[in-house]
Motif scaffolding. Structure first.
Motif, mmCIF file in Angstrom:
data_model
loop_
_atom_site.group_PDB
_atom_site.id
_atom_site.type_symbol
_atom_site.label_atom_id
_atom_site.label_comp_id
_atom_site.label_asym_id
_atom_site.label_seq_id
_atom_site.Cartn_x
_atom_site.Cartn_y
_atom_site.Cartn_z
ATOM 1 N N PRO A 62 0.810 -1.228 0.000
ATOM 2 C CA PRO A 62 0.000 0.000 0.000
ATOM 3 C C PRO A 62 0.839 1.272 0.000
ATOM 4 O O PRO A 62 0.387 2.300 -0.497
ATOM 5 C CB PRO A 62 -0.821 -0.099 1.278
ATOM 6 N N PHE A 63 2.059 1.217 0.550
ATOM 7 C CA PHE A 63 2.884 2.431 0.556
ATOM 8 C C PHE A 63 3.368 2.779 -0.844
ATOM 9 O O PHE A 63 3.539 3.950 -1.160
ATOM 10 C CB PHE A 63 4.078 2.262 1.488
ATOM 11 N N ARG A 66 1.344 5.133 -2.784
ATOM 12 C CA ARG A 66 1.408 6.559 -2.436
ATOM 13 C C ARG A 66 2.667 7.227 -2.959
ATOM 14 O O ARG A 66 2.926 8.371 -2.605
ATOM 15 C CB ARG A 66 1.294 6.714 -0.920
ATOM 16 N N THR A 152 -5.725 4.429 -4.906
ATOM 17 C CA THR A 152 -4.686 3.644 -4.242
ATOM 18 C C THR A 152 -5.110 2.186 -4.334
ATOM 19 O O THR A 152 -5.840 1.707 -3.498
ATOM 20 C CB THR A 152 -4.553 4.079 -2.791
ATOM 21 N N TYR A 153 -4.595 1.513 -5.361
ATOM 22 C CA TYR A 153 -5.212 0.242 -5.745
ATOM 23 C C TYR A 153 -4.803 -0.919 -4.855
ATOM 24 O O TYR A 153 -5.619 -1.749 -4.515
ATOM 25 C CB TYR A 153 -4.887 -0.068 -7.206
ATOM 26 N N ASN A 154 -3.506 -1.002 -4.511
ATOM 27 C CA ASN A 154 -3.044 -2.118 -3.688
ATOM 28 C C ASN A 154 -3.470 -3.439 -4.320
ATOM 29 O O ASN A 154 -4.005 -4.322 -3.667
ATOM 30 C CB ASN A 154 -3.618 -1.973 -2.271
#
Lengths: 367, 157
Positions: A62-63, A66, A152-154
């Motif tokens: 997830p980072f 960003r 923020t797709y992850n």
């Protein structure tokens, strides 16, 4: 009596609509002519590289969203490739195709934003940008359908992707791929031979090929200067070696060439999408990987062709569950280095256009 | 000029938001988390998988040496909705929500305690739980337009 003239310092930003985020350009002017430009950044620094050292490999995905929030899928893709290379994880074929489809959709979306904001900065306030937003919206809808978020797709995981696509995804992408060349023609109709666009961009902010290479510029900016360098072709990752596509290049390396470059790359992305949709095989989308992954000791560098250039991840593992070092090679930051060279001697109005043609994302510059 | 006229007579793309609402993705990762007390064993895998450590779970053991969840709380003000906790849960006890209008005046109000997580009014999302997908209305897509169910079936057969 002669008047004494002194260079004049103007700060663009940190909050300026044309700086694509919190970013400052310290400009030294002689009248209207730019003597020097100094990019000052760090206002959006979140310390992602340090944060990543305290988290497990999976928790860092997830980072990476960003970093470059206009192209999160490709940021995901680079990171999972690095970890897979480090831990030697096999990826099922369907997952590779899904990754290619997502990355190419992301490239179209990111280039749409780049072209839209460039026209915005040339003074065509908002109208062309909203045309581009219309198509970007469709892509974001598709992403939302697959992974549940629009920014923020992850989505990517080690050994594949997190979810298989829903049943209505492929028909929707097919429809999008059919429509998209028509929309690109529409942008051409509006902008390609527009008097104002030509006058503002032709011959402005020239970046010769040798200078671009010396500054290690990558991506559409490098290709617009005439260097045929695309990691998808020159160092193929994923399944890019199975597709038939061209690498468009520019010749002059001015703003106009960079704008054309992005438009032509969108056409090539549509071509890749067409082939990927035809070839995608059924099957598994993710191999089983332990959630607390412990890659063997060692270091790895993996790179991909992100929409903005060469995105690299350098990871050092000490055999524990968290990376010992997590380093990103951000294309936006390195492309930004050449801004000073390009804008010297131009008027202050051209600076914004040159800056827009670099296409940076401040979140990726600062990290 | 021809382009201008073509655009003059096309239909609208945007909708008037508060009056008209489009339906979100079936897999949307939104508020409010849904926690099922009957399925949860208190293993705290969700808490370990969270990148920010916003899940607080306290357990105790009962007579037959099994975990009982005394309290589970989510600090959703710090949540980035990555969905890793839902994917990590081995007992399907945790779900993402489907609502998105969750602005609050204070950060404390974003703290989701046990009662909020078990509120029957919460809408469950199918993220990480594909078996729920058929129950949730289909997403409204800009590109979707004229794609009918037949086309979807034809594509997948």
């Amino acid at each position: 009596m002669e008047l004494e003239a002194q260079p004049f310092v103007i700060n663009f930003g940190p909050s300026h609509p044309s700086t694509h985020g919190v970013f400052r350009l310290r400009t030294i002017l002689d009248g209207e002519v730019i003597v020097d430009v100094e990019p000052i950044f760090g206002y959006l620094h979140r310390g992602i590289e340090k944060l990543a050292e305290g988290r497990t490999y999976v928790q860092n995905i997830p980072f990476t969203d960003r970093l470059d929030y206009l192209a999160s899928m490709t940021a995901n893709h680079g990171y999972v490739l690095a970890v897979e290379k480090l831990a030697g994880i096999e990826v099922p074929e369907r997952a590779e195709y899904l990754r290619v489809i997502m990355s190419e959709l992301m490239r179209i979306s990111s280039h749409l934003m780049a072209v839209g904001f460039l026209t915005n900065e040339l003074g065509a306030m908002m109208t062309p940008l909203l045309y581009m937003y219309r198509e970007r919206e469709k892509i974001l809808d598709l992403f939302e359908m697959v992974c549940g978020q629009r920014l923020t797709y992850n989505y990517m995981r080690f050994g594949g992707v997190s979810h298989d696509i829903p049943r209505e995804f492929l028909p929707a992408v097919k429809k999008f791929v059919r429509e998209m060349p028509g929309f690109i023609d529409e942008y051409d109709q509006l902008l390609k031979e527009n008097e104002i666009v030509l006058a503002r961009t032709k011959g402005v902010g020239i970046l010769p090929a040798d200078v671009a290479i010396n500054y290690s510029v990558s991506g559409p900016m490098l290709r617009a200067s005439g260097v045929k360098w695309d990691i998808r072709k020159d160092d193929p990752y994923s399944v890019y070696d199975r597709f038939d596509f061209d690498i468009p290049t520019g010749s002059a390396g001015d703003i106009y060439d960079r704008y054309r470059q992005r438009i032509e790359e969108m056409r090539q992305s549509v071509r890749i999408l067409e082939q990927a949709i035809e070839q995608i095989p059924p099957g598994e989308v993710c191999t089983k990987v332990p959630s607390l992954l412990r890659p063997p000791k060692g270091e790895v560098f993996a790179r991909i062709e992100a929409p903005k250039g060469e995105l690299g991840y350098y990871l050092v593992s000490d055999g524990s569950i968290a990376p010992y070092r997590f380093r990103v090679r951000p294309p936006a930051l390195i492309n930004l280095g050449v801004l000073r060279y390009m804008s010297r001697g131009w008027k202050i109005g051209d600076l914004i256009a040159i800056f827009g043609s670099v296409d940076i994302c401040v979140a990726e510059v600062d990290r | 000029m021809a382009l201008t006229f073509r655009h003059l007579f096309r239909s609208f793309i945007t909708t008037q938001y508060p009056e008209k609402r489009l339906s979100t993705s079936r897999r949307i990762r939104g508020q409010q988390f849904v926690w099922r007390s009957d399925l949860c064993t208190g293993c705290a895998t969700c808490a370990k998988s969270c990148p920010h450590g916003i899940i607080q779970i306290t357990t105790s053991t009962n007579g037959d040496n099994r975990y009982v969840v005394d309290n589970i709380e989510f600090d959703t003000g710090r949540c980035m909705f990555c969905g890793l906790c839902v994917e990590a849960c081995p007992y399907n006890a945790l779900y993402m929500g489907r609502s998105y209008e969750q602005a609050r005046y204070s950060r404390k109000l974003l703290w989701a305690d046990m009662e909020t997580l078990m509120d029957p009014a919460n809408q469950v999302s199918a993220y990480g739980h594909p078996e729920l997908e058929w129950r949730i209305p289909r997403q409204s897509l800009l590109v979707y337009g004229q794609i009918s169910q037949e086309m979807v079936d034809e594509e997948n057969d």
